[in-house]
Enzyme design. Sequence first.
Site, PDB file in Angstrom:
ATOM      1  N   GLY A  34       0.831  -0.668   0.073  1.00  0.00           N
ATOM      2  CA  GLY A  34      -0.053   0.228   0.273  1.00  0.00           C
ATOM      3  C   GLY A  34       1.318   1.400   0.501  1.00  0.00           C
ATOM      4  N   CYS A 243     -27.974  -8.893 -17.148  1.00  0.00           N
ATOM      5  CA  CYS A 243     -26.871  -8.787 -17.968  1.00  0.00           C
ATOM      6  C   CYS A 243     -28.340  -8.815 -19.778  1.00  0.00           C
ATOM      7  CB  CYS A 243     -26.372  -9.282 -18.232  1.00  0.00           C
ATOM      8  SG  CYS A 243     -25.076  -9.544 -19.968  1.00  0.00           S
ATOM      9  N   CYS A 246     -25.708 -12.408 -21.557  1.00  0.00           N
ATOM     10  CA  CYS A 246     -25.859 -13.476 -20.571  1.00  0.00           C
ATOM     11  C   CYS A 246     -26.799 -13.673 -19.171  1.00  0.00           C
ATOM     12  CB  CYS A 246     -24.379 -13.376 -20.450  1.00  0.00           C
ATOM     13  SG  CYS A 246     -23.840 -13.250 -18.968  1.00  0.00           S
ATOM     14  N   CYS A 268     -22.642  -7.151 -18.943  1.00  0.00           N
ATOM     15  CA  CYS A 268     -21.764  -7.381 -18.706  1.00  0.00           C
ATOM     16  C   CYS A 268     -20.851  -6.442 -19.442  1.00  0.00           C
ATOM     17  CB  CYS A 268     -21.308  -8.310 -18.552  1.00  0.00           C
ATOM     18  SG  CYS A 268     -21.912  -9.891 -18.027  1.00  0.00           S
ATOM     19  N   CYS A 274     -19.213 -12.266 -19.737  1.00  0.00           N
ATOM     20  CA  CYS A 274     -20.261 -12.527 -20.582  1.00  0.00           C
ATOM     21  C   CYS A 274     -20.109 -13.810 -21.803  1.00  0.00           C
ATOM     22  CB  CYS A 274     -19.691 -10.973 -20.884  1.00  0.00           C
ATOM     23  SG  CYS A 274     -22.019 -10.392 -21.795  1.00  0.00           S
TER      24      CYS A 274
END
Lengths: 301, 198, 366
Positions: A34, A243, A246, A268, A274
């Site tokens: 970090g 979606c 899909c 998606c 997808c």
Amino acid sequence: MKKPSLPAYNFAYLDEQTKRMIRRAILKAIAIPGYQVPFASREMPMPYGWGTGGVQVTASILGPDDVLKVIDQGADDTTNAVSIRDFFAKVADVATTTRTTDATIIQTRHRIPETPLTQGQIIVYQVPIPEPLRFLEPRETETRVMHALEEYGLVHVKLYEDIAQHGHIATTYAYPVKVEGRYVMDPSPIPKFDNPKMHRSPALQLFGAGREKRIYALPPFTNVISLDFEDHPFKVQRFESRCALCDAQDVYMDEVITDDRGGRMFVCSDTDHCETRRSEGYQGAGLPQHGAAKADWEAAQ
Amino acid sequence: MAGTTLLDGGFTAPVFQSQAVFRLVMNAMAKPGRIVDLGHAVQPPSPLEPAAAAFLATHADYDTPVWFEDSGADAAASWLTFHTGAAVTKDPATATFAALSKDSPVSGWQNFAMGCLSYPDQSATLLLPVESLRDGTPLTIRGPGIETVSVIAPRGLPDGFTETMASNAAGYPLGFDLLLISGSELLALPRTTRLVEA
Amino acid sequence: MYVAVKGGETAISNAHRLMADRRRGDRNVPALSVEQIVNQLSLGVDRVMAEGSLYDPELAAMAVRQARGDLIEAIFLLRAYRTTLPRFSNALPIDTNRMHIERRVSATFKDIPGGQLLGPTFDYTHRLIDPSMAGDEAVADPVKRERPTDESCPRVTDLLDGQGLIEADVPSNDDPGDLTREAIAYPVGRDIRLQALTRGDEGFLLALGYSTQRGYGRTHPFVGEIRIGMVDVEVDVPELGFAVCIGAIRVTECQMVSQFKGSTDTPPRFTRGYGLVFGQSERKAMAMSLVDRALRSDEFNEQRLAPAQDEEFVLEHCDNVQATGFVEHLKLPHYVDFQAELELLRTLRREAEIASADTPMSEAAE
């Protein structure tokens, strides 16, 4: 007049001295999760802000046996993703893929794939502004002190001001996280929807900011907690629609405008996810989910 | 034959060999305690062990002063300078990398750069040769890179090792990062890794 | 049935093909040669070399042609090439005292040893578009002076220094930093600052320099001297034990004589602002010297109030390759983040509608 000497480039474009410098920065970044390690970012043959940090990190780790996937906005076929993938195919002759599961290195801009990453995979994020405190304090000299002294009160104040003004935390992407209880980190402009995927991910996560000259990292299984408040816990976006292609739900969606009468549908954002679902037989309605077009379609049924 | 002359024993295909070594080291740093084998792409003069030499050949250059603890390391130091351009320093505080000797007295480790709160990355990486990475007393470790806990069993650690590692971890984000070396093998104990009671 | 948008690869290759077509333009018109650009657009080439920080007129001219005359794009091309070049050696500092002077003017003294030399300048031209430039009319040869063998052109600032009237130039044997090789940490030394400024965007420095003249960090500047000409570049060859000349480059140097300062220990004397750029670029060298002086405010205990005095602000924003990349990256797809904002905005508006529906009529009427 002499003929100008024409360029010849090294494997993966960067010269070896540059790779060494970046590799050292990556090792320090992994050792201090970090924390943003300064590095002498090079000029790359693509513009600053277009993934030069990610490209330098990828170029420094990439080997001939790697399989590279590049996504932008979750999609493999967005123009900048295509461009970066072609760059590596050209300068490193590396195998490329669009399949998340087949990739050893995934370079990304703004998304984490829906398919969970696995041990041994490396995800490289392109980062525009690595400093999570930059919009609170524009000076590097100040923010460096804030990180050194763990003075992160200002971030909480900013988030709480949002709550006071809007009733919600108004940060929806590049949502700050705290790493191993020490450094507040910018997760790059991924939607906060993706933040939980960073927490204790089995993959190694590397972040490259070329213009701002910073590299940072999350080793596998690192604690990555999105900042929040007891009375306003961190929550991710949830899409009500499925979606249209899909039929997936609980994934991040792109909104597609289909006409000028409010016709909208959701698909998606992760194109590989997808396509994989569709190849497995899932199918969405493929039709507008909102607006007049939706009503027309329903009337026609 | 081990490379005993100055000119021999470097990478024969530096671009790809150093990439391969780096990836193994990066994996080791990302998964503390995991043993990686860096192979024998370089043949250094003694007392530099193959893994230490491979690490330094990959990561050292004229921007990274290297400190050798062993008084008999002149040949190794010259070899390293020839192959990488790295300067050999007599002052441990200025070293980016430190090639420690076996049984290195841990009391000296506080002389290495630990970074400062503004720049904790400006700190040394120590390479400590040990008898073996596999058949010593088990030590349990945890920290980033380790799913729950992991066990390492290096043999031939210097006296006071666990106390020194505890105080290094306590100084986080300052501290050194340690690589244990045996032959061509290496494991990493970055400053985030904590030794815990088994 | 909706089908996801595809075809990025073809679109990119077609776009590049179209761009190449537009770059070449009408095929009946002869293509520009690199020589033509080096010779006839030399100030554009100079700017590309200066901000690309690579002295190679032919490569810079190629970049200008490839970039269709977009100089920032050309600078970018040169920078991206420069970064891949190996470093063999550091040159010795160039000595502008030994410059083969093409132009030299001072605004502080009417006459100076070596004289004032106008040289190839736009100054005092009347800015009228010249109809003869429409064609390729013959151009007269320049008037040439005999170069005096013993000509001495001491720098005006050295003359002032000789009398103790300006802060001394302090020589240093330290290796200068290199912001293209090291990560920089603020505050930086003047070496790094000058490097950043000499690579910095001419327009940005011009505006900042201008702002100091208008009171945003005023420094009372006088052009001590501007000189343009060729200087030798020398490198030490350890094997030989002496320096050898590896070539010559054209540079523009500006020494700005600025606001005097003194203290209880030292009598007042003028201070310096310095500008040096590759090629002929007076505007850039002058702007650079103004900004250099403004950035030295801490050295002279001046309050830092103006943008031009703010080191982090100036250095972080003077690089046009960085700036153009980040500004232009906004045209890349951002629909993931925009969707996140859209979802939040819809939520906030929905809640606002509910809240206003709940509001009693009397209050709503107010």
